[in-house]
Design an enzyme around this catalytic site. Structure first.
Site, mmCIF file in Angstrom:
data_model
loop_
_atom_site.group_PDB
_atom_site.id
_atom_site.type_symbol
_atom_site.label_atom_id
_atom_site.label_comp_id
_atom_site.label_asym_id
_atom_site.label_seq_id
_atom_site.Cartn_x
_atom_site.Cartn_y
_atom_site.Cartn_z
ATOM 1 N N TYR A 33 -63.740 23.676 -26.379
ATOM 2 C CA TYR A 33 -64.293 23.377 -27.696
ATOM 3 C C TYR A 33 -65.172 22.144 -27.627
ATOM 4 C CZ TYR A 33 -61.090 19.429 -28.393
ATOM 5 O OH TYR A 33 -60.439 18.217 -28.284
ATOM 6 N N ARG A 52 -71.828 19.135 -21.894
ATOM 7 C CA ARG A 52 -70.401 19.071 -21.567
ATOM 8 C C ARG A 52 -69.730 20.427 -21.790
ATOM 9 N NH1 ARG A 52 -66.563 14.756 -24.506
ATOM 10 N NH2 ARG A 52 -66.993 16.137 -26.274
ATOM 11 N N ARG A 100 -52.608 41.402 -23.110
ATOM 12 C CA ARG A 100 -52.005 40.173 -22.612
ATOM 13 C C ARG A 100 -51.608 40.299 -21.142
ATOM 14 N NH1 ARG A 100 -47.655 36.821 -21.876
ATOM 15 N NH2 ARG A 100 -47.896 34.732 -22.806
ATOM 16 N N HIS A 102 -51.624 37.333 -17.580
ATOM 17 C CA HIS A 102 -52.000 35.994 -17.157
ATOM 18 C C HIS A 102 -53.309 35.966 -16.385
ATOM 19 C CE1 HIS A 102 -47.953 34.965 -18.428
ATOM 20 N NE2 HIS A 102 -48.203 33.680 -18.191
ATOM 21 N N LYS A 149 -62.668 19.909 -21.645
ATOM 22 C CA LYS A 149 -62.367 19.856 -23.077
ATOM 23 C C LYS A 149 -61.743 21.188 -23.505
ATOM 24 C CE LYS A 149 -64.168 17.739 -27.284
ATOM 25 N NZ LYS A 149 -63.172 16.643 -27.273
ATOM 26 N N GLU A 182 -56.428 6.938 -22.174
ATOM 27 C CA GLU A 182 -57.282 7.224 -23.322
ATOM 28 C C GLU A 182 -56.390 7.543 -24.511
ATOM 29 O OE1 GLU A 182 -59.596 10.756 -22.589
ATOM 30 O OE2 GLU A 182 -57.902 11.808 -21.682
ATOM 31 N N LEU A 207 -61.140 12.217 -20.408
ATOM 32 C CA LEU A 207 -62.312 12.991 -20.786
ATOM 33 C C LEU A 207 -63.527 12.068 -20.838
ATOM 34 C CD1 LEU A 207 -63.348 15.786 -21.901
ATOM 35 C CD2 LEU A 207 -63.039 14.788 -24.174
#
Length: 287
Positions: A33, A52, A100, A102, A149, A182, A207
């Site tokens: 995101y 990014r 579903r 993995h 992120k 952070e 990050l």
């Protein structure tokens, strides 16, 4: 006012926006995101945010859902439809919808995308800048790839809740050596006793915040020295100033950590100078 969201090719009422129950973002946090500030009708640091995003997608081997130029058009249109002049947009891309399992879905499975936008209360931001915020320290219990992120933010949410229950607004992660990393949703800075701005290197363990990067440009313009190095909790507590940076808040001064007062308990001059100069230096894209 009716909010509008963009979901996989359609602009829909925010209250009706839906994703599939087997979207991998929902089931595996298999997505990334970005959050980007909008100020005075201008998108702040859009190029760096999309750069990014490209890196995060590449690290997780997720395909872009559309061309970059098309995505910019979607972002602009979402902001326009929500009449955002001062606020933010949120962008999320996941590996898509598949039964579903993995392992990754079959090649050609389209990635999923959601874009939302909202206005923010500028008076609340101004109040935090004027009064400063409180923080707590917590041991870092996240996965090792926090440089991506990712939408896998459960440890961050738990840390923020812990901060709220302590009467604070941010949680600052500490590594196993007692060094500052952070915030749960921010980068952390201190002003040392020589007047230098100090922050942890972003090569590993934190990050690389976009606001963090632009702040370095701001500091260069102001003639302020930035030092990227590790610093301890003890040094942070004894610093002349502590502040945090993020796209939606730019620069919040921290006046208390774990119940102990930082410096004189009031926002410092460095964070104020950085905040006042930031918008002039940052990239600005017209909606």
């Amino acid at each position: 006012m009716l909010r509008i969201a963009y979901v996989n090719g359609r602009y829909v009422p925010h209250s009706d926006a839906m994703v599939h129950i087997e979207d991998r973002g929902y089931q595996f946090a298999d997505g990334v995101y970005e959050v980007c500030e909008v100020r005075h009708g201008l998108i702040v640091d859009l190029t760096r945010h999309l750069d990014r995003l490209n890196r995060s997608l590449g690290e997780l081997r997720i395909a872009w859902p559309m061309a970059r130029a098309a995505l910019i058009l979607v972002i602009r249109e979402t902001l326009r439809r929500n009449h955002v002049r001062n606020g933010l947009f949120y962008l999320q891309i996941t590996r898509g919808v598949a039964r579903r399992d993995h392992v990754f879905p079959a090649d050609g499975t389209p990635s999923s995308i959601v874009v939302t936008a909202k206005s923010t209360d500028q008076s609340l931001i101004a109040k935090k800048n004027a009064n400063g915020i409180k923080a707590i320290t917590v041991r870092d219990n996240r996965w090792d790839r926090v440089d991506i992120k990712s939408v896998g933010l459960l440890p961050n949410a738990l840390a923020r809740q812990q901060a709220k229950e302590a009467g604070a607004q941010e949680a600052i992660y500490i590594d196993h050596n007692g060094m500052v990393k952070e915030g749960a949703a921010t980068n952390v800075w201190i002003v040392d006793h020589d007047g230098n701005l100090v922050t942890r290197p972003a090569e590993h363990g934190i990050l690389r915040g976009i606001t963090r990067t632009t702040l370095m440009d701001v500091a260069a313009k102001l003639g302020v020295t930035i030092v990227e190095r590790f610093f301890s909790v003890e040094e942070m507590m004894a610093a002349r100033e502590v502040f945090i940076t993020a796209a939606t808040s730019i620069c919040f001064p921290v006046v208390s950590i774990d119940g102990e007062t930082i410096a004189n308990g009031h926002p410092g001059s460095m964070s104020q100078k950085i905040r006042e100069a930031f918008f002039d230096v940052a990239e600005k894209t017209v909606i």
